[in-house]
Motif scaffolding. Structure first.
Motif, PDB file in Angstrom:
ATOM      1  N   VAL A 110       0.907  -1.242   0.166  1.00  0.00           N
ATOM      2  CA  VAL A 110       0.357  -0.172   0.179  1.00  0.00           C
ATOM      3  C   VAL A 110       0.709   1.266   0.452  1.00  0.00           C
ATOM      4  O   VAL A 110       0.679   2.327  -0.964  1.00  0.00           O
TER       5      VAL A 110
ATOM      6  N   LEU B 219      -5.328   2.293   6.095  1.00  0.00           N
ATOM      7  CA  LEU B 219      -5.098   0.084   5.847  1.00  0.00           C
ATOM      8  C   LEU B 219      -6.922   0.365   6.330  1.00  0.00           C
ATOM      9  O   LEU B 219      -7.366  -1.174   6.057  1.00  0.00           O
TER      10      LEU B 219
ATOM     11  N   ASN C  90      -9.915  -1.715   3.974  1.00  0.00           N
ATOM     12  CA  ASN C  90      -8.834  -1.893   2.599  1.00  0.00           C
ATOM     13  C   ASN C  90      -9.028  -2.925   1.863  1.00  0.00           C
ATOM     14  O   ASN C  90      -8.680  -3.769   2.166  1.00  0.00           O
TER      15      ASN C  90
ATOM     16  N   PHE D 268      -5.663  -4.940   0.775  1.00  0.00           N
ATOM     17  CA  PHE D 268      -4.849  -5.129   1.662  1.00  0.00           C
ATOM     18  C   PHE D 268      -5.206  -6.326   2.055  1.00  0.00           C
ATOM     19  O   PHE D 268      -5.267  -7.545   2.734  1.00  0.00           O
TER      20      PHE D 268
END
Length: 272
Positions: free
Chosen positions: A159, A201, A204, A207
């Motif tokens: 990320v 995050l 996300n 992720f």
């Protein structure tokens, strides 16, 4: 009764007795055959079960099987299999190598005490930081949390470097870092729960998908091998190395664990 009839009766009785003995012998033979057959089947089943168990025991674990697997390297990495992770400014003249293990309690204590200082130094361009992670704590208790957390850190690094650092801080925090003997990091759901405290995050999907699918599992094993094969003589965590020399406190071999000791060690290394 005539002798003739008496003799015939005796002969008939003996014949009936003989026939009955033959029937009993046949039944006994059949029983023996059934018992032997059942025993053979039992032995074969047991042997098969033992053989299966031996095969299963000798199979490499999921993680061990990834040692030679194709590696998907996260973004923001370089080097062989993406195992060189350097974060900082291009203007920084030196690099501080940081050796850690996600489950290491001393690493967590360092992060909680000195982590913010390290981040300020990186932001200021005082030095770059090279992250090198081991997973040896897993080996001590047959766990997988260090490897699984390292894979999740790879997903965070994909990320952004900032997400990686913030996630590492969260994993090492007093709230989320488990006791060394508790393998909480083995659970993807726990790692995602911790990640939801990191703005970059939180929720996300990319992720989370990488964590659940184990996208960076092979990368985690490659990084762990980099730790094991290091040339700096590092065997424990946390350890800090600059220009090939370990940063220690005073005359001891212990890593600096206070802000003051860390600043003193780093400043001396930067001048050296």
């Amino acid at each position: 009764m005539s002798k003739r009839n008496s003799q015939a009766a005796k002969t008939a009785a003996r014949e009936r007795l003989r026939q009955e003995r033959e029937r009993q012998a046949k039944r006994a033979k059949v029983r023996r055959q059934v018992i032997v057959a059942a025993s053979v089947v039992g032995v074969l089943a047991a042997a098969g079960g033992i053989g299966y168990a031996v095969v299963q025991m000798n199979k490499p674990s999921y993680w061990e099987g990834l040692k030679d697997a194709s590696v998907v390297a996260p973004a923001n990495t370089t080097g062989t299999k993406g195992t060189t992770v350097v974060i900082g400014k291009d203007t920084a003249k030196k690099t501080l190598k940081v050796y850690e293990d996600p489950r290491c309690p001393v690493c967590a204590a360092f992060e909680q005490t000195v982590g913010s200082t390290v981040k300020k130094d990186i932001d200021a361009g005082k030095y770059n930081i090279q992250f090198i992670s081991g997973t040896f704590i897993d080996n001590h208790d047959n766990g997988v949390g260090s490897k699984n957390a390292l894979s999740a850190l790879g997903a965070a690094l994909n990320v952004s470097p900032e997400a990686f650092l913030d996630y590492k801080t969260a994993l090492y925090s007093t709230k989320w870092h488990p006791d060394e003997n508790t393998d909480k990091f083995k659970d993807d759901s726990y790692l995602i729960k911790v990640a939801d405290t990191v703005p970059a995050l939180k929720s996300n999907a990319k992720f989370q998908d990488a964590v659940k699918k184990g996208t960076y599992d092979a990368w985690a094993m490659a990084m762990s091998k980099t730790f094991d094969d290091n040339k700096d003589g590092v065997t424990g965590t946390p350890s800090f190395v600059m220009d090939g020399k370990k940063l220690t406190t005073g005359n001891q071999d212990n890593p600096p664990m206070s802000v003051a000791d860390f600043n003193t060690a780093v400043d001396a290394a930067l001048k050296g």
